[in-house]
Scaffold this motif. Sequence first.
Motif, mmCIF file in Angstrom:
data_model
loop_
_atom_site.group_PDB
_atom_site.id
_atom_site.type_symbol
_atom_site.label_atom_id
_atom_site.label_comp_id
_atom_site.label_asym_id
_atom_site.label_seq_id
_atom_site.Cartn_x
_atom_site.Cartn_y
_atom_site.Cartn_z
ATOM 1 N N MET A 1 -12.783 -14.035 -0.687
ATOM 2 C CA MET A 1 -12.235 -12.678 -0.740
ATOM 3 C C MET A 1 -11.199 -12.584 -1.856
ATOM 4 O O MET A 1 -10.324 -13.450 -1.975
ATOM 5 N N GLN A 2 -11.276 -11.549 -2.661
ATOM 6 C CA GLN A 2 -10.296 -11.332 -3.712
ATOM 7 C C GLN A 2 -8.974 -10.884 -3.119
ATOM 8 O O GLN A 2 -8.929 -10.183 -2.104
ATOM 9 N N ILE A 3 -7.887 -11.267 -3.778
ATOM 10 C CA ILE A 3 -6.569 -10.934 -3.268
ATOM 11 C C ILE A 3 -6.338 -9.423 -3.246
ATOM 12 O O ILE A 3 -5.681 -8.892 -2.352
ATOM 13 N N ARG A 4 -6.900 -8.709 -4.219
ATOM 14 C CA ARG A 4 -6.774 -7.249 -4.259
ATOM 15 C C ARG A 4 -7.373 -6.623 -3.001
ATOM 16 O O ARG A 4 -6.768 -5.754 -2.361
ATOM 17 N N GLN A 5 -8.571 -7.075 -2.643
ATOM 18 C CA GLN A 5 -9.245 -6.541 -1.456
ATOM 19 C C GLN A 5 -8.488 -6.910 -0.187
ATOM 20 O O GLN A 5 -8.373 -6.106 0.750
ATOM 21 N N LEU A 6 -7.947 -8.117 -0.145
ATOM 22 C CA LEU A 6 -7.201 -8.562 1.028
ATOM 23 C C LEU A 6 -5.983 -7.668 1.258
ATOM 24 O O LEU A 6 -5.742 -7.200 2.377
ATOM 25 N N ILE A 7 -5.209 -7.426 0.212
ATOM 26 C CA ILE A 7 -4.016 -6.583 0.337
ATOM 27 C C ILE A 7 -4.397 -5.188 0.805
ATOM 28 O O ILE A 7 -3.757 -4.607 1.686
ATOM 29 N N PHE A 8 -5.456 -4.652 0.223
ATOM 30 C CA PHE A 8 -5.907 -3.309 0.587
ATOM 31 C C PHE A 8 -6.293 -3.237 2.065
ATOM 32 O O PHE A 8 -5.872 -2.322 2.782
ATOM 33 N N GLN A 9 -7.061 -4.210 2.529
ATOM 34 C CA GLN A 9 -7.518 -4.180 3.924
ATOM 35 C C GLN A 9 -6.351 -4.314 4.899
ATOM 36 O O GLN A 9 -6.305 -3.623 5.925
ATOM 37 N N LEU A 10 -5.409 -5.182 4.587
ATOM 38 C CA LEU A 10 -4.252 -5.345 5.467
ATOM 39 C C LEU A 10 -3.402 -4.080 5.487
ATOM 40 O O LEU A 10 -2.915 -3.660 6.542
ATOM 41 N N SER A 11 -3.241 -3.451 4.330
ATOM 42 C CA SER A 11 -2.460 -2.220 4.253
ATOM 43 C C SER A 11 -3.102 -1.103 5.063
ATOM 44 O O SER A 11 -2.414 -0.337 5.761
ATOM 45 N N GLN A 12 -4.417 -1.012 5.002
ATOM 46 C CA GLN A 12 -5.131 0.074 5.669
ATOM 47 C C GLN A 12 -5.022 0.030 7.193
ATOM 48 O O GLN A 12 -5.200 1.048 7.852
ATOM 49 N N THR A 13 -4.695 -1.112 7.759
ATOM 50 C CA THR A 13 -4.559 -1.189 9.215
ATOM 51 C C THR A 13 -3.301 -0.471 9.701
ATOM 52 O O THR A 13 -3.207 -0.100 10.871
ATOM 53 N N ARG A 14 -2.308 -0.324 8.831
ATOM 54 C CA ARG A 14 -1.044 0.364 9.132
ATOM 55 C C ARG A 14 -0.229 -0.321 10.226
ATOM 56 O O ARG A 14 0.685 0.289 10.788
ATOM 57 N N VAL A 15 -0.545 -1.562 10.538
ATOM 58 C CA VAL A 15 0.272 -2.307 11.507
ATOM 59 C C VAL A 15 0.807 -3.614 10.911
ATOM 60 O O VAL A 15 1.588 -4.312 11.556
ATOM 61 N N VAL A 16 0.405 -3.935 9.692
ATOM 62 C CA VAL A 16 0.869 -5.153 9.030
ATOM 63 C C VAL A 16 1.993 -4.767 8.071
ATOM 64 O O VAL A 16 1.789 -3.975 7.151
ATOM 65 N N SER A 17 3.167 -5.309 8.287
ATOM 66 C CA SER A 17 4.307 -4.958 7.446
ATOM 67 C C SER A 17 4.114 -5.463 6.022
ATOM 68 O O SER A 17 3.327 -6.389 5.769
ATOM 69 N N ASN A 18 4.863 -4.877 5.105
ATOM 70 C CA ASN A 18 4.784 -5.311 3.713
ATOM 71 C C ASN A 18 5.163 -6.778 3.575
ATOM 72 O O ASN A 18 4.530 -7.534 2.826
ATOM 73 N N ARG A 19 6.190 -7.191 4.295
ATOM 74 C CA ARG A 19 6.620 -8.584 4.213
ATOM 75 C C ARG A 19 5.531 -9.540 4.691
ATOM 76 O O ARG A 19 5.333 -10.615 4.100
ATOM 77 N N LEU A 20 4.816 -9.150 5.748
ATOM 78 C CA LEU A 20 3.739 -10.014 6.239
ATOM 79 C C LEU A 20 2.574 -10.036 5.252
ATOM 80 O O LEU A 20 1.927 -11.074 5.088
ATOM 81 N N ILE A 21 2.320 -8.916 4.583
ATOM 82 C CA ILE A 21 1.269 -8.909 3.552
ATOM 83 C C ILE A 21 1.636 -9.874 2.431
ATOM 84 O O ILE A 21 0.803 -10.659 1.964
ATOM 85 N N LEU A 22 2.895 -9.841 1.989
ATOM 86 C CA LEU A 22 3.340 -10.749 0.929
ATOM 87 C C LEU A 22 3.227 -12.203 1.378
ATOM 88 O O LEU A 22 2.781 -13.068 0.615
ATOM 89 N N GLU A 23 3.629 -12.464 2.618
ATOM 90 C CA GLU A 23 3.550 -13.827 3.144
ATOM 91 C C GLU A 23 2.098 -14.278 3.254
ATOM 92 O O GLU A 23 1.775 -15.447 2.982
ATOM 93 N N THR A 24 1.215 -13.376 3.628
ATOM 94 C CA THR A 24 -0.219 -13.696 3.701
ATOM 95 C C THR A 24 -0.757 -14.064 2.331
ATOM 96 O O THR A 24 -1.546 -15.009 2.194
ATOM 97 N N CYS A 25 -0.336 -13.322 1.316
ATOM 98 C CA CYS A 25 -0.780 -13.619 -0.055
ATOM 99 C C CYS A 25 -0.333 -15.011 -0.478
ATOM 100 O O CYS A 25 -1.107 -15.778 -1.080
ATOM 101 N N ARG A 26 0.934 -15.349 -0.176
ATOM 102 C CA ARG A 26 1.424 -16.687 -0.524
ATOM 103 C C ARG A 26 0.638 -17.760 0.232
ATOM 104 O O ARG A 26 0.269 -18.796 -0.337
ATOM 105 N N HIS A 27 0.379 -17.503 1.506
ATOM 106 C CA HIS A 27 -0.380 -18.441 2.330
ATOM 107 C C HIS A 27 -1.805 -18.585 1.796
ATOM 108 O O HIS A 27 -2.362 -19.689 1.767
ATOM 109 N N PHE A 28 -2.369 -17.474 1.362
ATOM 110 C CA PHE A 28 -3.737 -17.446 0.840
ATOM 111 C C PHE A 28 -3.851 -18.312 -0.421
ATOM 112 O O PHE A 28 -4.819 -19.031 -0.609
#
Length: 282
Positions: A1-28
């Motif tokens: 999965m591309q990082i762009r698509q991952l960020i978009f999908q997490l954002s679209q759920t509207r329950v994942v905070s920005n900080r958790l999205i950033l942490e997910t990217c680092r983990h990814f």
Amino acid sequence: MQIRQLIFQLSQTRVVSNRLILETCRHFFKEPRNHTQIFEWVAEHLHENRRTIFWQRLNQPMETSMKYVTLTEPLYPEKLRQIYNPPAILYYQGQIELLKTPMVAIVGARRCSHYSDQIVQSLVPTLVKQTITTVSGLAQGADACCHRETLFNQGMTVAVLGNSLDYAYPTDNRILQQTIQRLGLVISEYPVNTPPRRFQFPQRNRIIAGLCDTLVVTQARQKSGSLITAELALQENRNVWAAPGPINDPLSVGCNQLIAAGAQPYLNAHDLVLELKNNKKI
């Protein structure tokens, strides 16, 4: 999965905070995994009452018509990438290339006086002549005046929203928002169907502070969103200017306090532009 698509999908759920999205990217990046493993990792870090909503929304059709840029892409502005808790995604309508231009933010009281309008009208034409983009929050008062004055002088302006792009807030600024979408740029970190909520506007303010090279406060009460933006700008080593006012005027208390704390007093547009040139911001 591309990082762009991952960020978009997490954002679209509207329950994942920005900080958790950033942490997910680092983990990814540290530990490459398939998308199922990534989503399971995210779910583990959500509050229990949000996990069911997360999985439900993740499996629903995503809104794909909105344009967006993510933290990992070249179009994302470097100044914003360097702030604390930078938005992982910016949804936009308009000219995204404006994010790469020199910017001056202008903020002030929502219920401002004519004095604030005079300050904006004295500053914006000079900024436009120097091809400097203005940025503000599309609120009533000083924000709207900044955007309108920039458009009137045929300049470029960026509006940062505290809700998703499909909402016009305040509703009185609907036509102004549509005009900026057409002639300038409107951005938001919030996905579609995110209505305005009180706590989102201080979050919005960090984007305004992060985008600009210099921030000007026209009027501010002792406790106000404008002061929050100014404090965020100072934390990010941006230059902050404040318009001095009468010591007995509640709308000038915040600005006078900023000046007492070390902000530069805004007296004329020439001095502000000269400083930008001396600092090689333009």
